[in-house]
Design a protein around this motif. Structure first.
Motif, mmCIF file in Angstrom:
data_model
loop_
_atom_site.group_PDB
_atom_site.id
_atom_site.type_symbol
_atom_site.label_atom_id
_atom_site.label_comp_id
_atom_site.label_asym_id
_atom_site.label_seq_id
_atom_site.Cartn_x
_atom_site.Cartn_y
_atom_site.Cartn_z
ATOM 1 N N GLU A 50 -21.917 -22.345 31.046
ATOM 2 C CA GLU A 50 -20.940 -23.426 31.158
ATOM 3 C C GLU A 50 -20.938 -24.235 29.866
ATOM 4 O O GLU A 50 -21.965 -24.345 29.201
ATOM 5 C CB GLU A 50 -21.315 -24.355 32.317
ATOM 6 N N SER A 51 -19.790 -24.779 29.521
ATOM 7 C CA SER A 51 -19.738 -25.644 28.343
ATOM 8 C C SER A 51 -18.577 -26.612 28.464
ATOM 9 O O SER A 51 -17.572 -26.326 29.145
ATOM 10 C CB SER A 51 -19.578 -24.817 27.060
ATOM 11 N N THR A 52 -18.714 -27.747 27.795
ATOM 12 C CA THR A 52 -17.633 -28.733 27.763
ATOM 13 C C THR A 52 -16.382 -28.118 27.154
ATOM 14 O O THR A 52 -15.267 -28.347 27.621
ATOM 15 C CB THR A 52 -18.069 -29.973 26.954
ATOM 16 N N GLU A 53 -16.563 -27.280 26.129
ATOM 17 C CA GLU A 53 -15.434 -26.626 25.458
ATOM 18 C C GLU A 53 -14.640 -25.766 26.448
ATOM 19 O O GLU A 53 -13.406 -25.801 26.469
ATOM 20 C CB GLU A 53 -15.964 -25.755 24.318
ATOM 21 N N LEU A 54 -15.338 -25.005 27.291
ATOM 22 C CA LEU A 54 -14.667 -24.162 28.276
ATOM 23 C C LEU A 54 -13.890 -25.006 29.278
ATOM 24 O O LEU A 54 -12.731 -24.714 29.592
ATOM 25 C CB LEU A 54 -15.683 -23.296 29.031
ATOM 26 N N LEU A 55 -14.533 -26.058 29.794
ATOM 27 C CA LEU A 55 -13.872 -26.862 30.829
ATOM 28 C C LEU A 55 -12.705 -27.666 30.255
ATOM 29 O O LEU A 55 -11.703 -27.884 30.939
ATOM 30 C CB LEU A 55 -14.879 -27.773 31.533
ATOM 31 N N LEU A 56 -12.806 -28.079 28.994
ATOM 32 C CA LEU A 56 -11.677 -28.763 28.348
ATOM 33 C C LEU A 56 -10.478 -27.828 28.217
ATOM 34 O O LEU A 56 -9.331 -28.232 28.428
ATOM 35 C CB LEU A 56 -12.087 -29.286 26.959
ATOM 36 N N LYS A 57 -10.746 -26.562 27.874
ATOM 37 C CA LYS A 57 -9.676 -25.560 27.777
ATOM 38 C C LYS A 57 -9.033 -25.356 29.151
ATOM 39 O O LYS A 57 -7.799 -25.294 29.283
ATOM 40 C CB LYS A 57 -10.259 -24.245 27.256
ATOM 41 N N ILE A 58 -9.882 -25.276 30.188
ATOM 42 C CA ILE A 58 -9.379 -25.115 31.557
ATOM 43 C C ILE A 58 -8.500 -26.308 31.939
ATOM 44 O O ILE A 58 -7.401 -26.142 32.485
ATOM 45 C CB ILE A 58 -10.553 -24.979 32.551
ATOM 46 N N ARG A 59 -8.980 -27.517 31.657
ATOM 47 C CA ARG A 59 -8.214 -28.719 32.005
ATOM 48 C C ARG A 59 -6.858 -28.731 31.305
ATOM 49 O O ARG A 59 -5.840 -29.103 31.899
ATOM 50 C CB ARG A 59 -9.011 -29.980 31.653
ATOM 51 N N GLN A 60 -6.839 -28.319 30.055
ATOM 52 C CA GLN A 60 -5.584 -28.251 29.294
ATOM 53 C C GLN A 60 -4.600 -27.293 29.967
ATOM 54 O O GLN A 60 -3.408 -27.586 30.109
ATOM 55 C CB GLN A 60 -5.886 -27.781 27.872
ATOM 56 N N LEU A 61 -5.098 -26.128 30.426
ATOM 57 C CA LEU A 61 -4.238 -25.146 31.085
ATOM 58 C C LEU A 61 -3.750 -25.655 32.438
ATOM 59 O O LEU A 61 -2.605 -25.405 32.834
ATOM 60 C CB LEU A 61 -4.984 -23.821 31.253
ATOM 61 N N VAL A 62 -4.626 -26.371 33.147
ATOM 62 C CA VAL A 62 -4.226 -26.962 34.439
ATOM 63 C C VAL A 62 -3.163 -28.021 34.221
ATOM 64 O O VAL A 62 -2.128 -28.045 34.904
ATOM 65 C CB VAL A 62 -5.450 -27.562 35.171
ATOM 66 N N ASP A 63 -3.389 -28.907 33.249
ATOM 67 C CA ASP A 63 -2.444 -29.996 32.997
ATOM 68 C C ASP A 63 -1.079 -29.484 32.520
ATOM 69 O O ASP A 63 -0.058 -30.130 32.739
ATOM 70 C CB ASP A 63 -3.026 -30.983 31.975
ATOM 71 N N SER A 64 -1.079 -28.308 31.879
ATOM 72 C CA SER A 64 0.194 -27.746 31.399
ATOM 73 C C SER A 64 0.836 -26.824 32.440
ATOM 74 O O SER A 64 1.873 -26.204 32.175
ATOM 75 C CB SER A 64 -0.027 -26.973 30.089
ATOM 76 N N GLY A 65 0.209 -26.729 33.613
ATOM 77 C CA GLY A 65 0.789 -25.945 34.699
ATOM 78 C C GLY A 65 0.564 -24.450 34.600
ATOM 79 O O GLY A 65 1.144 -23.668 35.360
ATOM 80 N N GLN A 66 -0.288 -24.017 33.664
ATOM 81 C CA GLN A 66 -0.524 -22.576 33.484
ATOM 82 C C GLN A 66 -1.664 -22.036 34.342
ATOM 83 O O GLN A 66 -1.879 -20.827 34.413
ATOM 84 C CB GLN A 66 -0.825 -22.285 32.001
#
Length: 306
Positions: A254-270
């Motif tokens: 797990e990493s902050t970098e991975l979860l930040l990428k996930i959050r970005q994809l969630v926020d953009s609806g992807q």
């Protein structure tokens, strides 16, 4: 506060709802009012001590030889910060956050918990803006596992990717993530989940009850076993000569970098979480029974506070 604890390994009935003292944060910790958590395959495995024979003893030494060291399960969560330690700099009281409890002494099956601002094995960041807490709570583990292993397999545009177990938690995220990377996705699932996996974005779906994916005439760049139920030797039958096999049996990080990428994809609806069923702390035994049944689609959410 209410919390679900277990003092011995076993069936879902070992989980007991109890009253515990509300914790106070250390200088480097945040006190989180847990709004929601989930039942992951990791929670079920730890509860039952259901580890593969090769790693059974090492796992027992880590997690508790005769009884569990971590008596409150709940590996992922979403909540609101109620108090912060004096050395916390990244967060403020009132922040809505989500993350994991990996390798901490406590888990998220509780109304409140203390989480370090930083630690090596897990992660906490602000939650996605457009998801509820019960949706955010089921995102971290499955999505980070899927993203980590797809990156390990060096996923790229126009590749052909086969995802075995495409209707589960990791699988449902893997289908969406592979689409995000521009890959052509084939999902493998049971008959009742074919339409669901198509809806997630798989171009082709193989119903394993009627067809063995290893007999496919297609050749894939990546075979991703998201449920630990196929093998590299089987996957090689449909892998290109330079193709890669990845499985959830591999070590992930797990990493902050991975979860930040996930959050970005969630926020953009992807990227969207798939929630199969919703439970409460009062019905956690029933939730574990359901996950034990092997019929879970996507994720099981546990609402702690409404």
């Amino acid at each position: 506060m209410k919390a679900v604890v277990y003092s011995k390994y076993g069936s879902p009935e070992v989980l007991q709802l109890k009253e515990l003292k509300k914790p106070s944060p250390k200088t480097n910790e945040i006190l989180v009012k847990v709004m929601a958590t989930s039942v992951t395959s990791g929670d079920v495995r730890l509860r039952a001590s259901d580890f593969p024979a090769l790693v059974w003893l090492p796992a027992r030494l880590i997690f508790g030889l005769f009884s569990p060291k971590k008596q409150i399960l709940g590996h992922e969560w979403s909540g609101i910060i109620e108090q912060i330690g004096t050395k916390v700099t990244k967060f403020n009281v009132g922040d809505e956050v989500f993350g994991t409890t990996s390798m901490l002494k406590t888990g998220a099956y509780a109304e409140y918990m203390c989480i370090p601002e930083y630690w090596n094995q897990g992660v906490v960041i602000k939650k996605p803006k457009n998801l509820s807490h019960k949706e955010s709570a089921v995102v971290p583990i499955g999505s980070m596992t899927a993203l980590f292993l797809l990156q390990k397999a060096e996923i790229a545009r126009d590749q052909k990717v086969l995802i075995y177990g495409a209707s589960g938690s990791v699988g449902s995220y893997a289908v969406q993530l592979a689409n995000h990377y521009g890959a052509s996705v084939t999902g493998v699932c049971s008959t009742r989940n074919v339409a669901l996996v198509e809806h997630l974005g798989a171009e082709t779906v193989i119903d394993y009850k009627n067809e063995d994916y290893t007999n496919s005439s297609e050749q894939y760049d990546i075979v991703f076993d998201t449920v630990g139920k196929t093998s590299k030797s089987n996957a090689k039958k449909v892998l290109k000569s330079d193709g890669r096999f990845v499985t959830t049996k591999m070590l992930t990080k797990e990493s902050t970098e991975l979860l930040l990428k996930i959050r970005q994809l969630v926020d953009s609806g992807q990227l969207k979480p798939l929630i199969d069923k919703e439970y409460s702390l009062d019905t956690i035994v029933e939730a574990h029974r359901y996950v034990d049944s092997g019929r879970k689609r996507g994720n099981v959410s546990v609402v702690v506070h409404h």
